[in-house]
Design a protein around this motif. Structure first.
Motif, PDB file in Angstrom:
ATOM      1  N   ILE A 106      16.019   2.923  10.701  1.00 52.23           N
ATOM      2  CA  ILE A 106      16.665   2.857  12.013  1.00 52.23           C
ATOM      3  C   ILE A 106      18.019   2.155  11.894  1.00 52.23           C
ATOM      4  O   ILE A 106      19.013   2.563  12.516  1.00 52.23           O
ATOM      5  CB  ILE A 106      15.757   2.125  13.018  1.00 52.23           C
ATOM      6  CG1 ILE A 106      14.485   2.952  13.263  1.00 52.23           C
ATOM      7  CG2 ILE A 106      16.482   1.868  14.333  1.00 52.23           C
ATOM      8  CD1 ILE A 106      13.454   2.263  14.131  1.00 52.23           C
ATOM      9  N   HIS A 107      18.057   1.139  11.069  1.00 52.07           N
ATOM     10  CA  HIS A 107      19.322   0.432  10.829  1.00 52.07           C
ATOM     11  C   HIS A 107      20.369   1.379  10.241  1.00 52.07           C
ATOM     12  O   HIS A 107      21.574   1.266  10.535  1.00 52.07           O
ATOM     13  CB  HIS A 107      19.068  -0.745   9.884  1.00 52.07           C
ATOM     14  CG  HIS A 107      20.320  -1.486   9.511  1.00 52.07           C
ATOM     15  ND1 HIS A 107      20.985  -1.279   8.330  1.00 52.07           N
ATOM     16  CD2 HIS A 107      21.031  -2.435  10.187  1.00 52.07           C
ATOM     17  CE1 HIS A 107      22.036  -2.064   8.275  1.00 52.07           C
ATOM     18  NE2 HIS A 107      22.093  -2.773   9.394  1.00 52.07           N
ATOM     19  N   TYR A 109      20.723   4.603  10.930  1.00 50.25           N
ATOM     20  CA  TYR A 109      21.311   5.400  12.014  1.00 50.25           C
ATOM     21  C   TYR A 109      22.269   4.555  12.849  1.00 50.25           C
ATOM     22  O   TYR A 109      23.320   5.035  13.288  1.00 50.25           O
ATOM     23  CB  TYR A 109      20.194   5.968  12.893  1.00 50.25           C
ATOM     24  CG  TYR A 109      19.519   7.167  12.270  1.00 50.25           C
ATOM     25  CD1 TYR A 109      20.138   8.420  12.249  1.00 50.25           C
ATOM     26  CD2 TYR A 109      18.260   7.056  11.684  1.00 50.25           C
ATOM     27  CE1 TYR A 109      19.531   9.526  11.680  1.00 50.25           C
ATOM     28  CE2 TYR A 109      17.639   8.155  11.110  1.00 50.25           C
ATOM     29  CZ  TYR A 109      18.287   9.380  11.110  1.00 50.25           C
ATOM     30  OH  TYR A 109      17.675  10.465  10.532  1.00 50.25           O
ATOM     31  N   MET A 110      21.910   3.344  13.095  1.00 52.94           N
ATOM     32  CA  MET A 110      22.811   2.461  13.838  1.00 52.94           C
ATOM     33  C   MET A 110      24.094   2.227  13.043  1.00 52.94           C
ATOM     34  O   MET A 110      25.200   2.192  13.611  1.00 52.94           O
ATOM     35  CB  MET A 110      22.108   1.126  14.124  1.00 52.94           C
ATOM     36  CG  MET A 110      20.909   1.252  15.049  1.00 52.94           C
ATOM     37  SD  MET A 110      19.981  -0.296  15.165  1.00 52.94           S
ATOM     38  CE  MET A 110      21.239  -1.369  15.845  1.00 52.94           C
ATOM     39  N   HIS A 113      26.292   5.221  13.421  1.00 52.28           N
ATOM     40  CA  HIS A 113      26.630   5.559  14.819  1.00 52.28           C
ATOM     41  C   HIS A 113      26.064   6.914  15.229  1.00 52.28           C
ATOM     42  O   HIS A 113      26.668   7.637  16.029  1.00 52.28           O
ATOM     43  CB  HIS A 113      28.154   5.553  15.026  1.00 52.28           C
ATOM     44  CG  HIS A 113      28.798   4.261  14.631  1.00 52.28           C
ATOM     45  ND1 HIS A 113      28.665   3.095  15.357  1.00 52.28           N
ATOM     46  CD2 HIS A 113      29.569   3.952  13.552  1.00 52.28           C
ATOM     47  CE1 HIS A 113      29.338   2.131  14.771  1.00 52.28           C
ATOM     48  NE2 HIS A 113      29.890   2.612  13.661  1.00 52.28           N
ATOM     49  N   ASP A 114      24.897   7.262  14.736  1.00 57.68           N
ATOM     50  CA  ASP A 114      24.240   8.525  15.089  1.00 57.68           C
ATOM     51  C   ASP A 114      23.155   8.224  16.116  1.00 57.68           C
ATOM     52  O   ASP A 114      21.987   8.018  15.784  1.00 57.68           O
ATOM     53  CB  ASP A 114      23.643   9.168  13.829  1.00 57.68           C
ATOM     54  CG  ASP A 114      23.074  10.555  14.115  1.00 57.68           C
ATOM     55  OD1 ASP A 114      23.037  10.954  15.296  1.00 57.68           O
ATOM     56  OD2 ASP A 114      22.629  11.209  13.156  1.00 57.68           O
ATOM     57  N   THR A 115      23.536   8.189  17.405  1.00 54.54           N
ATOM     58  CA  THR A 115      22.589   7.812  18.455  1.00 54.54           C
ATOM     59  C   THR A 115      21.496   8.863  18.655  1.00 54.54           C
ATOM     60  O   THR A 115      20.341   8.532  18.912  1.00 54.54           O
ATOM     61  CB  THR A 115      23.327   7.582  19.776  1.00 54.54           C
ATOM     62  OG1 THR A 115      24.096   8.754  20.100  1.00 54.54           O
ATOM     63  CG2 THR A 115      24.254   6.380  19.672  1.00 54.54           C
ATOM     64  N   ALA A 116      21.880  10.162  18.539  1.00 55.12           N
ATOM     65  CA  ALA A 116      20.874  11.229  18.700  1.00 55.12           C
ATOM     66  C   ALA A 116      19.846  11.146  17.585  1.00 55.12           C
ATOM     67  O   ALA A 116      18.627  11.276  17.817  1.00 55.12           O
ATOM     68  CB  ALA A 116      21.570  12.593  18.701  1.00 55.12           C
ATOM     69  N   ALA A 118      19.114   8.489  15.890  1.00 52.85           N
ATOM     70  CA  ALA A 118      18.342   7.267  16.095  1.00 52.85           C
ATOM     71  C   ALA A 118      17.245   7.476  17.130  1.00 52.85           C
ATOM     72  O   ALA A 118      16.117   7.000  16.966  1.00 52.85           O
ATOM     73  CB  ALA A 118      19.265   6.127  16.516  1.00 52.85           C
ATOM     74  N   ALA A 119      17.568   8.218  18.208  1.00 58.36           N
ATOM     75  CA  ALA A 119      16.581   8.484  19.259  1.00 58.36           C
ATOM     76  C   ALA A 119      15.428   9.329  18.709  1.00 58.36           C
ATOM     77  O   ALA A 119      14.248   9.037  18.963  1.00 58.36           O
ATOM     78  CB  ALA A 119      17.247   9.189  20.435  1.00 58.36           C
TER      79      ALA A 119
END
Length: 295
Positions: A106-107, A109-110, A113-116, A118-119
């Motif tokens: 998860i870190h 994706y953060m 900067h890939d919010t989709a 990460a979701a």
């Protein structure tokens, strides 16, 4: 007259003597009988002593055997209780290790900067965490549930690594995954090992094959193969650069398998080896895992 008196006196003396002799004989006979009775009683007593001793010995042996059996039973119950406690402790150690790896992804994706992404990852992660929490207190879980969890985990790692590898899970037709039950969270660290250390990051698509089958009437066997040929260096976004992390996965699994073997009298274990071609070149890694199962 004198002759008559003498004859009468002699008769009286004879009767008296005979009576005395008779009394003496009776006394002697009575003494003999009493002696014989004493001998008979003594003989019976001597004969009964071994019987009493033997019976007492048998009673002692039976009592001691029952006492030792009760002691062994209590000792076995204590060891089982201790093994179950150790097993729960080891499972509680594995879960944070497993969760740390997911949080690391998860870190990633953060960091990118890939919010989709990460979701999507968080949804799959929550499903996986639910499985971990539900099985952490269970002694056995169905093979179907465990395989579904493994697939979920590999999908999460695929997302994190931008589909850098493919995977396939094959269950032998002789196995009914809904009926077979195995200890939970034992295969995931080996899958993790193949993904993190067995898949190359040199542009070549990694491949992981997971094959499950019956080894014998008490054990299932899982073979995990990959095509990785070199260790993987940590990426800059790996949390282990900033968070102190001990490599617990395989070490804890080894301890947990030892406890399972004590608890179930099984032969759980694993073997790590290189896959070689005819020219002795490394094609990848193979991990063979043996686990006890229940119907």
């Amino acid at each position: 007259m004198l002759a008559t008196s003498t004859t009468s006196l002699l008769q009286n003396l004879s009767v008296s003597l005979f009576s005395k002799i008779l009394l003496i004989e009776q006394a002697n006979l009575q003494s003999v009988v009493e002696t014989q009775n004493e001998q008979i009683q003594r003989t019976l007593l001597y004969a009964l002593i071994p019987v009493v001793v033997g019976f007492s010995f048998i009673v002692f042996v039976i009592y001691r055997a029952k006492r030792e059996s009760l002691f062994r039973q209590k000792e076995a119950e204590f060891k089982l209780s201790l093994a179950e406690s150790e097993l729960k402790m080891l499972r509680s150690q594995i879960n944070p290790h497993f969760i740390f790896n997911c949080m690391n992804s998860i870190h990633h994706y953060m960091h990118s900067h890939d919010t989709a992404g990460a979701a999507d990852y968080l949804i799959k992660f929550s499903q996986l965490i639910r499985h971990v929490l539900e099985t952490s207190s269970q002694r056995m879980v169905s093979l179907a549930d465990e395989v579904e969890s493994l697939k979920n985990y590999m999908q999460l790692e695929q997302l994190r690594m931008n589909n850098a590898f493919e995977f396939n899970v094959e269950i032998h037709k002789e196995i009914d995954p809904e009926q077979i039950h195995i200890p939970p969270m034992l295969l995931q660290p080996f899958i993790e090992n193949s993904i993190w250390h067995g898949v190359n990051h040199d542009g070549k698509t990694g491949k992981i094959n997971v094959m499950l089958g019956i080894k014998d009437d008490r054990h299932v066997q899982c073979i995990i193969e990959d095509n990785g040929t070199k260790p993987v260096e940590k990426m800059s976004h790996d949390l282990s650069h900033v968070v102190k992390k001990t490599s617990l996965g395989i070490q804890l699994i080894h301890q947990r398998m030892e406890t399972i073997n004590q608890l179930y009298q099984s032969e759980a274990g694993f073997m790590l080896e290189d896959r070689l071609n005819e020219q002795k070149q490394i094609l990848g890694k193979r991990t063979t895992v043996t686990l006890p199962f229940e119907d």
